[in-house]
Motif scaffolding. Structure first.
Motif, mmCIF file in Angstrom:
data_model
loop_
_atom_site.group_PDB
_atom_site.id
_atom_site.type_symbol
_atom_site.label_atom_id
_atom_site.label_comp_id
_atom_site.label_asym_id
_atom_site.label_seq_id
_atom_site.Cartn_x
_atom_site.Cartn_y
_atom_site.Cartn_z
ATOM 1 N N PRO A 81 0.807 -1.229 0.000
ATOM 2 C CA PRO A 81 0.000 0.000 0.000
ATOM 3 C C PRO A 81 0.840 1.278 0.000
ATOM 4 O O PRO A 81 0.313 2.361 -0.306
ATOM 5 C CB PRO A 81 -0.811 -0.114 1.308
ATOM 6 N N HIS A 82 2.109 1.178 0.354
ATOM 7 C CA HIS A 82 2.959 2.364 0.465
ATOM 8 C C HIS A 82 3.854 2.563 -0.759
ATOM 9 O O HIS A 82 4.703 3.440 -0.766
ATOM 10 C CB HIS A 82 3.845 2.250 1.712
ATOM 11 N N MET A 83 3.685 1.729 -1.759
ATOM 12 C CA MET A 83 4.518 1.763 -2.962
ATOM 13 C C MET A 83 3.796 2.556 -4.067
ATOM 14 O O MET A 83 2.590 2.347 -4.287
ATOM 15 C CB MET A 83 4.789 0.333 -3.433
ATOM 16 N N PRO A 84 4.469 3.489 -4.772
ATOM 17 C CA PRO A 84 5.883 3.841 -4.658
ATOM 18 C C PRO A 84 6.153 5.079 -3.826
ATOM 19 O O PRO A 84 7.305 5.443 -3.611
ATOM 20 C CB PRO A 84 6.268 4.097 -6.110
ATOM 21 N N GLY A 85 5.089 5.756 -3.354
ATOM 22 C CA GLY A 85 5.263 7.066 -2.744
ATOM 23 C C GLY A 85 6.146 7.074 -1.517
ATOM 24 O O GLY A 85 6.881 8.047 -1.273
ATOM 25 N N ALA A 86 6.080 6.036 -0.697
ATOM 26 C CA ALA A 86 6.829 6.018 0.551
ATOM 27 C C ALA A 86 8.234 5.458 0.388
ATOM 28 O O ALA A 86 8.932 5.256 1.383
ATOM 29 C CB ALA A 86 6.072 5.204 1.599
ATOM 30 N N PHE A 87 8.668 5.195 -0.846
ATOM 31 C CA PHE A 87 9.995 4.619 -1.101
ATOM 32 C C PHE A 87 10.794 5.552 -1.988
ATOM 33 O O PHE A 87 10.240 6.331 -2.777
ATOM 34 C CB PHE A 87 9.872 3.240 -1.770
ATOM 35 N N THR A 88 12.099 5.479 -1.865
ATOM 36 C CA THR A 88 13.000 6.241 -2.719
ATOM 37 C C THR A 88 13.698 5.273 -3.679
ATOM 38 O O THR A 88 14.013 4.140 -3.301
ATOM 39 C CB THR A 88 14.059 6.982 -1.895
ATOM 40 N N PHE A 89 13.922 5.723 -4.903
ATOM 41 C CA PHE A 89 14.509 4.884 -5.946
ATOM 42 C C PHE A 89 15.838 5.491 -6.384
ATOM 43 O O PHE A 89 15.998 6.713 -6.419
ATOM 44 C CB PHE A 89 13.564 4.766 -7.146
ATOM 45 N N SER A 90 16.778 4.649 -6.712
ATOM 46 C CA SER A 90 18.081 5.125 -7.162
ATOM 47 C C SER A 90 17.939 5.821 -8.511
ATOM 48 O O SER A 90 17.031 5.506 -9.292
ATOM 49 C CB SER A 90 19.065 3.948 -7.265
ATOM 50 N N PRO A 91 18.817 6.785 -8.810
ATOM 51 C CA PRO A 91 18.721 7.491 -10.107
ATOM 52 C C PRO A 91 18.825 6.532 -11.282
ATOM 53 O O PRO A 91 19.654 5.626 -11.304
ATOM 54 C CB PRO A 91 19.932 8.446 -10.057
ATOM 55 N N GLY A 92 17.957 6.747 -12.258
ATOM 56 C CA GLY A 92 17.951 5.909 -13.448
ATOM 57 C C GLY A 92 17.189 4.617 -13.295
ATOM 58 O O GLY A 92 17.087 3.844 -14.256
ATOM 59 N N SER A 93 16.654 4.328 -12.100
ATOM 60 C CA SER A 93 15.930 3.084 -11.891
ATOM 61 C C SER A 93 14.559 3.166 -12.555
ATOM 62 O O SER A 93 13.887 4.200 -12.511
ATOM 63 C CB SER A 93 15.759 2.820 -10.390
ATOM 64 N N GLU A 94 14.159 2.085 -13.186
ATOM 65 C CA GLU A 94 12.841 2.000 -13.810
ATOM 66 C C GLU A 94 11.873 1.195 -12.958
ATOM 67 O O GLU A 94 10.806 0.804 -13.423
ATOM 68 C CB GLU A 94 12.962 1.364 -15.200
ATOM 69 N N ALA A 95 12.268 0.957 -11.700
ATOM 70 C CA ALA A 95 11.435 0.114 -10.844
ATOM 71 C C ALA A 95 10.074 0.737 -10.602
ATOM 72 O O ALA A 95 9.069 0.038 -10.524
ATOM 73 C CB ALA A 95 12.144 -0.133 -9.503
ATOM 74 N N ALA A 96 10.021 2.074 -10.498
ATOM 75 C CA ALA A 96 8.745 2.726 -10.201
ATOM 76 C C ALA A 96 7.731 2.562 -11.323
ATOM 77 O O ALA A 96 6.543 2.824 -11.136
ATOM 78 C CB ALA A 96 8.975 4.216 -9.921
ATOM 79 N N GLN A 97 8.195 2.158 -12.498
ATOM 80 C CA GLN A 97 7.277 1.958 -13.612
ATOM 81 C C GLN A 97 6.651 0.572 -13.606
ATOM 82 O O GLN A 97 5.767 0.289 -14.403
ATOM 83 C CB GLN A 97 8.030 2.179 -14.929
ATOM 84 N N GLU A 98 7.131 -0.312 -12.747
ATOM 85 C CA GLU A 98 6.588 -1.650 -12.647
ATOM 86 C C GLU A 98 5.330 -1.652 -11.781
ATOM 87 O O GLU A 98 5.061 -0.685 -11.055
ATOM 88 C CB GLU A 98 7.624 -2.597 -12.028
ATOM 89 N N PRO A 99 4.505 -2.738 -11.826
ATOM 90 C CA PRO A 99 3.345 -2.824 -10.933
ATOM 91 C C PRO A 99 3.776 -2.712 -9.467
ATOM 92 O O PRO A 99 4.861 -3.164 -9.080
ATOM 93 C CB PRO A 99 2.769 -4.207 -11.249
ATOM 94 N N ALA A 100 2.917 -2.124 -8.653
ATOM 95 C CA ALA A 100 3.275 -1.845 -7.258
ATOM 96 C C ALA A 100 3.599 -3.114 -6.488
ATOM 97 O O ALA A 100 4.527 -3.136 -5.664
ATOM 98 C CB ALA A 100 2.136 -1.088 -6.576
ATOM 99 N N LEU A 101 2.857 -4.184 -6.740
ATOM 100 C CA LEU A 101 3.112 -5.427 -6.002
ATOM 101 C C LEU A 101 4.483 -5.997 -6.347
ATOM 102 O O LEU A 101 5.213 -6.464 -5.471
ATOM 103 C CB LEU A 101 2.025 -6.455 -6.297
ATOM 104 N N LEU A 102 4.860 -5.924 -7.643
ATOM 105 C CA LEU A 102 6.171 -6.411 -8.052
ATOM 106 C C LEU A 102 7.279 -5.570 -7.419
ATOM 107 O O LEU A 102 8.304 -6.103 -6.968
ATOM 108 C CB LEU A 102 6.285 -6.386 -9.575
#
Length: 287
Positions: A81-102
């Protein structure tokens, strides 16, 4: 509510791990269900003895994998429920574009395995406090799983010792007159002690039941009937110390039969019938 579901998954897994490894009764719910199911499947397959020989190790690996997968999934559901707003991603990461559960599974897997890759990290204060707890749970799970294997082997050795001694005695064909002496009383008393140890091992290390014992002479399932014969011979001996030792061995065998029937065989029969069902459950026949 979703995070509570994840918390429940983690707590259920930790409870099962605690009851399997550390609780005095060591009766894990999920782990025992997995082991029993694999044991029954192995009994139904062809090449029975070869497959049954793998049931114990395979069951332990399956249970350890189940614990790890459930813990990872539980923490992922907590993060979801806290993804992606409550997390920080490394520069250049495309993880935030994936489904929240993944995206939630990735930090969960990283933290449980204590890898700390850092490409996805919790940003909110509450989640940052939970991250060390998640790593601690993962470290405890790894440590407990690694220590589980060495705990089983002493129980297997004690069980095989109980089988080998009667196998040697059966080869000498001891009769009542030969054990009707002080040495016979000591022999029966020693066997009673070993039976009590095996009975305790089946209570404390129930997973040891699902391990194969190799040849017949090292299998208590095969040799337990001859141990009962020695107990009966001791009970009708002339010397009182031999009769006492025979009664002690008979009582230990009765207690062992009760444990085998209650935990594994579920026949509800007499000790003699339980000891007949014991080798049959392991794909063996009594000599």
């Amino acid at each position: 509510m979703i995070s509570l579901v994840g918390t429940g998954l983690v707590m259920i897994t930790l409870r099962d791990l605690f009851h399997t490894l550390w609780h005095p009764t060591r009766h894990g719910g999920l782990s025992r269900l997995v082991m029993t199911t694999l044991w029954r499947l192995a009994r139904r397959l062809r090449a029975r003895r070869r497959v049954v020989g793998l049931a114990g190790p395979l069951a332990m690996v399956t249970v350890a994998g189940m614990w790890a997968a459930t813990v990872v999934l539980g923490w992922a559901v907590i993060h979801w429920p806290h993804m992606p707003g409550a997390f920080t991603f490394s520069p250049g990461s495309e993880a935030a574009q994936e489904p929240a559960l993944l995206d939630s599974v990735h930090p969960s897997l990283v933290l449980v395995t204590t890898l700390e890759l850092g490409d996805i990290a919790p940003g909110e204060g509450r989640l940052r406090l939970m991250s060390p707890l998640e790593s601690l749970v993962g470290f405890a799970l790894l440590t407990a799983t690694v220590s589980w294997v060495p705990e089983i082997h002493p129980a297997l050795i004690r069980r095989r010792v109980l089988a080998v001694r009667p196998a040697v005695l059966r080869g000498s064909d001891s009769v009542t007159q030969q054990i009707d002496c002080t040495a016979g009383a000591l022999l029966l008393d020693g066997l009673a002690t070993e039976v009590v140890r095996v009975r305790t091992d089946f209570t404390q290390y129930a997973e040891a039941y699902y391990f194969h014992d190799g040849e017949d002479r090292s299998s208590p399932a095969v040799m337990i009937d001859y141990v009962s014969t020695l107990a009966r011979r001791g009970q009708v001996a002339r010397r009182p110390e031999v009769r006492l030792a025979g009664d002690l061995l008979a009582g230990a065998l009765k207690d062992l039969a009760a444990v085998l029937d209650r935990l594994f065989l579920h026949t509800g029969d007499t000790p003699a019938e339980v000891f007949a069902a014991y080798p049959a459950d392991h794909g063996r026949t009594q000599p």
